[in-house]
Design a protein around this motif. Structure first.
Motif, short mmCIF file in Angstrom:
data_model
loop_
_atom_site.label_atom_id
_atom_site.label_comp_id
_atom_site.label_asym_id
_atom_site.label_seq_id
_atom_site.Cartn_x
_atom_site.Cartn_y
_atom_site.Cartn_z
N GLN A 1 0.84 -1.20 0.00
CA GLN A 1 0.00 0.00 0.00
C GLN A 1 0.87 1.25 0.00
N ALA A 2 1.92 1.24 0.80
CA ALA A 2 2.83 2.40 0.85
C ALA A 2 3.53 2.59 -0.49
N THR A 3 3.91 1.50 -1.13
CA THR A 3 4.54 1.57 -2.45
C THR A 3 3.59 2.17 -3.48
N HIS A 4 2.36 1.71 -3.46
CA HIS A 4 1.35 2.24 -4.38
C HIS A 4 1.15 3.74 -4.16
N ASP A 5 1.05 4.14 -2.89
CA ASP A 5 0.85 5.56 -2.57
C ASP A 5 2.04 6.39 -3.03
N PHE A 6 3.25 5.85 -2.85
CA PHE A 6 4.46 6.56 -3.25
C PHE A 6 4.51 6.75 -4.77
N ILE A 7 4.25 5.67 -5.52
CA ILE A 7 4.33 5.75 -6.98
C ILE A 7 3.27 6.69 -7.53
N THR A 8 2.09 6.65 -6.91
CA THR A 8 1.01 7.57 -7.32
C THR A 8 1.42 9.02 -7.03
N PHE A 9 2.02 9.25 -5.88
CA PHE A 9 2.47 10.59 -5.48
C PHE A 9 3.58 11.08 -6.40
N LEU A 10 4.53 10.20 -6.73
CA LEU A 10 5.64 10.59 -7.60
C LEU A 10 5.12 11.01 -8.98
N ASN A 11 4.15 10.24 -9.49
CA ASN A 11 3.46 10.61 -10.74
C ASN A 11 4.45 10.94 -11.85
N HIS A 12 5.36 10.00 -12.12
CA HIS A 12 6.43 10.24 -13.08
C HIS A 12 5.87 10.35 -14.50
N SER A 13 6.37 11.32 -15.26
CA SER A 13 5.81 11.58 -16.59
C SER A 13 6.32 10.59 -17.65
N GLN A 14 7.47 9.95 -17.39
CA GLN A 14 8.08 9.08 -18.39
C GLN A 14 8.06 7.60 -18.01
N LEU A 15 8.19 7.33 -16.73
CA LEU A 15 8.32 5.94 -16.28
C LEU A 15 6.96 5.36 -15.88
N SER A 16 6.74 4.11 -16.25
CA SER A 16 5.51 3.42 -15.86
C SER A 16 5.58 3.03 -14.38
N HIS A 17 4.44 2.61 -13.86
CA HIS A 17 4.37 2.11 -12.48
C HIS A 17 5.42 1.02 -12.26
N GLU A 18 5.51 0.08 -13.20
CA GLU A 18 6.44 -1.04 -13.06
C GLU A 18 7.89 -0.58 -13.13
N GLU A 19 8.17 0.41 -13.95
CA GLU A 19 9.55 0.91 -14.07
C GLU A 19 9.99 1.63 -12.80
N VAL A 20 9.08 2.38 -12.20
CA VAL A 20 9.40 3.01 -10.91
C VAL A 20 9.60 1.93 -9.86
N ARG A 21 8.74 0.92 -9.88
CA ARG A 21 8.84 -0.17 -8.91
C ARG A 21 10.18 -0.90 -9.05
#
Length: 224
Positions: A22-42
């Motif tokens: 859940q914390a990982t999901h919240d972090f990736i959503t917050f980061l909201n990277h314009s180029q990298l996908s959810h999986e790439e950030v992960r």
């Protein structure tokens, strides 16, 4: 037959990784990277976590380091505090035993020698054990830095137990099953749907021990 049952804690006795997910999901959503996908950030976070180690404190450091590497804007103190909060929130989550754990320990503890064997930050793991309300079922609580072949051999030696009459019970192929089997113990694999990604590994029985795969902790009553 009387066995020594070495039982993992996180995601075997109680929920753990769902809070990190859940914390990982919240972090990736917050980061909201314009180029990298959810999986790439992960993938970047996974790489950082391998370096940082276990527990919620190190996980928080991993989030902050991933933010430092990937943020597309100047680092803001309020953003850092927000991200720190994602990690720190894990420690305040209620400790939730998995279904049937207490009843199964009730059944097993008079019949076998139970040892709780977990890895991670010592103080954090001790606190979880205290909060769980199930510590009294175990002869001993053993907290190690890493569960590898050497650690299992050391536990066997220190507890003076016969590996062939011992079973390691857990959800992680990388930490609970493969190294225990390689060290000459038997093992019971109980998969958890949210096992930490870095603990995934093909289950390999390269040792002399037996391997059981069960779908739930409660099924231990059938076999032990």
């Amino acid at each position: 037959m009387h066995y020594h049952l070495l039982i993992d804690a996180d995601d075997t006795l109680w929920e753990n990784n769902i809070y990190f997910e859940q914390a990982t999901h919240d972090f990736i959503t917050f980061l909201n990277h314009s180029q990298l996908s959810h999986e790439e950030v992960r993938a970047v976070l996974d790489e950082v976590e391998r370096l940082m180690g276990y527990g919620s404190v190190n996980f928080t450091k991993s989030l902050l380091e991933t933010y430092r590497r990937l943020t597309e804007k100047d680092q803001q103190e309020e953003d850092i505090e927000q991200i720190r909060g994602f990690g720190e929130r894990i420690r305040s989550q209620p400790l939730q035993l998995l279904a049937g754990v207490k009843e199964t320990l009730d059944y097993l503890s008079p019949r076998h020698d139970l040892v709780l064997l977990t890895k991670g930050d010592v103080e954090e793991q001790k606190l979880k054990v205290e909060r769980s309300g199930i510590e009294h079922y175990f002869r001993q609580v053993v907290i190690v830095q890493e569960k590898d072949i050497a650690a299992y051999r050391q536990v066997v030696e220190e507890l003076r137990i016969d590996p062939q009459a011992s079973w390691m019970i857990g959800n992680s192929p990388r930490s609970d099953i493969n190294p225990a089997l390689a060290a000459g113990l038997n093992a019971v694999f109980i998969p958890h749907p949210h096992t930490w990604r870095l603990e995934h590994e093909e289950v390999l029985n390269n040792g002399r021990g037996q391997l059981l795969t069960l779908s739930a902790f409660t099924e231990l009553r059938t076999h032990f």
